[in-house]
Design an enzyme around this catalytic site. Sequence first.
Site, short mmCIF file in Angstrom:
data_model
loop_
_atom_site.label_atom_id
_atom_site.label_comp_id
_atom_site.label_asym_id
_atom_site.label_seq_id
_atom_site.Cartn_x
_atom_site.Cartn_y
_atom_site.Cartn_z
N ARG A 114 2.98 -28.60 -7.23
CA ARG A 114 2.69 -29.14 -8.56
C ARG A 114 1.26 -29.65 -8.69
NH1 ARG A 114 8.38 -31.90 -7.96
NH2 ARG A 114 7.48 -31.95 -5.89
N ALA A 122 -3.80 -7.66 -3.91
CA ALA A 122 -3.32 -6.28 -4.14
C ALA A 122 -4.51 -5.34 -4.33
CB ALA A 122 -2.44 -6.25 -5.38
N GLY A 123 -4.31 -4.10 -3.95
CA GLY A 123 -5.31 -3.07 -4.21
C GLY A 123 -4.56 -1.81 -4.60
N HIS A 124 -4.52 -1.52 -5.90
CA HIS A 124 -3.75 -0.37 -6.37
C HIS A 124 -4.70 0.75 -6.76
CE1 HIS A 124 -0.10 -3.18 -7.29
NE2 HIS A 124 -0.47 -3.16 -6.02
N ASP A 130 0.81 -1.23 0.00
CA ASP A 130 0.00 0.00 0.00
C ASP A 130 0.84 1.27 0.00
OD1 ASP A 130 -2.31 -1.58 0.15
OD2 ASP A 130 -2.14 -1.71 2.32
N GLY A 189 1.51 3.07 -2.59
CA GLY A 189 1.13 4.00 -3.67
C GLY A 189 1.76 3.61 -5.00
N LYS A 190 1.99 2.31 -5.16
CA LYS A 190 2.60 1.81 -6.41
C LYS A 190 1.72 2.14 -7.61
CE LYS A 190 2.63 -2.29 -4.43
NZ LYS A 190 2.44 -2.04 -3.01
N GLN A 239 2.22 -5.88 -3.26
CA GLN A 239 2.65 -6.03 -1.86
C GLN A 239 3.94 -5.24 -1.62
OE1 GLN A 239 1.63 -9.39 -3.48
NE2 GLN A 239 -0.29 -8.44 -2.98
N THR A 269 -5.89 -11.72 3.19
CA THR A 269 -7.03 -11.07 2.51
C THR A 269 -8.13 -12.09 2.19
OG1 THR A 269 -5.97 -11.43 0.38
CG2 THR A 269 -5.55 -9.31 1.45
N GLY A 278 -10.91 -3.23 3.13
CA GLY A 278 -11.53 -2.16 3.91
C GLY A 278 -11.06 -2.09 5.35
N THR A 322 3.16 -12.60 2.74
CA THR A 322 2.32 -13.11 1.65
C THR A 322 3.01 -14.33 1.04
OG1 THR A 322 0.98 -12.47 -0.25
CG2 THR A 322 3.21 -11.54 -0.14
P1 IMO Z 1 -0.70 -4.00 -2.37
O1 IMO Z 1 -0.27 -4.53 -3.73
C1 IMO Z 1 -0.83 -4.55 1.95
C2 IMO Z 1 -1.03 -8.68 3.46
C3 IMO Z 1 -2.32 -9.13 4.12
C4 IMO Z 1 -1.78 -10.10 5.14
C5 IMO Z 1 -0.61 -10.76 4.40
C6 IMO Z 1 -0.97 -12.10 3.78
O2 IMO Z 1 -1.96 -3.24 -2.37
O3 IMO Z 1 0.45 -3.30 -1.72
P2 IMO Z 1 -2.40 -12.76 1.64
O4 IMO Z 1 -3.85 -12.52 1.31
O5 IMO Z 1 -1.44 -12.16 0.66
O6 IMO Z 1 -2.12 -14.21 1.91
O7 IMO Z 1 -2.18 -12.01 3.05
O8 IMO Z 1 -0.24 -9.86 3.36
N1 IMO Z 1 -1.19 -8.12 2.09
C7 IMO Z 1 -1.09 -6.83 1.78
N2 IMO Z 1 -0.91 -5.74 2.58
N3 IMO Z 1 -0.90 -4.39 0.61
C8 IMO Z 1 -1.07 -5.46 -0.20
O9 IMO Z 1 -1.03 -5.35 -1.54
C9 IMO Z 1 -1.20 -6.75 0.38
N4 IMO Z 1 -1.38 -7.99 -0.12
C10 IMO Z 1 -1.35 -8.83 0.93
O10 IMO Z 1 -3.00 -8.06 4.71
O11 IMO Z 1 -1.23 -9.39 6.22
MG MG Z 2 -2.86 -1.48 -1.83
#
Ligand code: IMO
Ligand code: MG
Length: 427
Positions: A142, A39-41, A13, A15-16, A223, A128, A301, A238
């Site tokens: 595999r 991911a949430g961009h 998160d 700001g990519k 991430q 998530t 959220g 992750t």
């Molecule tokens: P972006 O791309 C922030 C965190 C989850 C959790 C851990 C494992 O927006 O930066 P997962 O669902 O991947 O197995 O969860 O990773 N997490 C993120 N935190 N930004 C993200 O993506 C994330 N993607 C996974 O909150 O702690």
């Molecule tokens: Mg994000």
Amino acid sequence: MSVIAVVGAQWGDEGKGKIVDLLAEKVKAVVRFSGGDNAGHTVINPYGEFKLHLMPSGIFHQGVICIIGNGVVINPAVLLEEIDDLQKHGVDTSHLFISDRAHLIMPYHILLDGLEEERRGRGALGTTRKGIGPAFADKIARLGIRTSDLLNKEGFQSRLSSVLEFKNAMLTKIYNTPPLSLKEIYEQYCHYGERLAPIIQDTGSILQEMVSRKESVLLEGAQGAMLDPDFGTYPYVTSSSPLSAGSSLGSGMNPRQIDNIIGVFKAYTTRVGSGPMPTELKDETGELIREQAHEYGATTGRPRRCGWFDAVAGRFSVQINGFSGIALTRLDILDIFDSIKICTGYKLDGDKIDHFPSDIATLDKCQPTYEELPGWQTSTTDIRGLKQLPPQARHYIARLEELLSCPIDIISVGAKRDQTIMARQVV
Ligand code: IMO
Ligand code: MG
């Protein structure tokens, strides 16, 4: 021509999305290389405000080929929904391709992600729940199903049938939940396959051809470094590598083809989900950052945990990623503070340490030690040149560069494309 990787340098998160949307106009292709719809961009541009989960953030630029690389796990339902939503907003998506090597998120992955979180109870990772971990686990075990499998219905049915037999045994015997229907999943995924078939391609070859034509490519991470399974706060991580090295494995570009690596850092720290975060502020300052910056997860959220910039974790991130430069985002959020802290070391059992510990038990005991810098208490959102920034803000940036031993090339002072200070050209 250059190949540039843009990766998350903290806990995600950072700001990519904004940085990729901004730089995309200078390249011919944008490639997502890891993660999935965890991911949430967030991208705000003349088309509107979008929260992209799988779609590369270059999609708003017509002449830019967008690729979801082999390193991404794709939930086809989410991807199709995202395509439809973008088209509804007038965004052309005909320049999107997905790798024939990318693995698919299947319904049992999502189910098992949730069941595993329940089983962990108080030790839950705070995933998530999008099925990311189970899908990457199947890739390595595999047992995965790839996009290319959807193009051969007979082969797909027999593979799905053997994998589902095993998954259903787990669901019924270990988790005491009802089994899933082979017919339903098969039919649903054949339908997805029909829609996606035209865009499933050998994307690695497309990229190699582009590079041989000397066209620029941007590799978009998801991430952040501290969520890396090897170097992050394991097991609170992750399941794919968000590091610059992952940009090669997840796209099909070889490491020698990557010219620049930009690490995206927020001007402070956030984390969503469980696990150590040494600079977390559980007080009104943390609350103030969260409300000021609206730090709530774009995917789930959930409120994000907030704190001051952690230069110990930051230095480690620079080392393992090999950043050639940094994009510092959300500097404007610090506009209101009369003083700003930077964590420059940790205190562990009375001793000062300046390296990032490898195990969470040690990290949990680490107390941040701070350096305090004067704030600037004036709005930076309309500033477009480094020299126009208040001296205190320039001092803050210079101190981060010094602590991280890496130049800050881009500074973001707002969500819109033009709210950016380019200290140096990076593409
Ligand atoms: P972006 O791309 C922030 C965190 C989850 C959790 C851990 C494992 O927006 O930066 P997962 O669902 O991947 O197995 O969860 O990773 N997490 C993120 N935190 N930004 C993200 O993506 C994330 N993607 C996974 O909150 O702690
Ligand atoms: Mg994000």
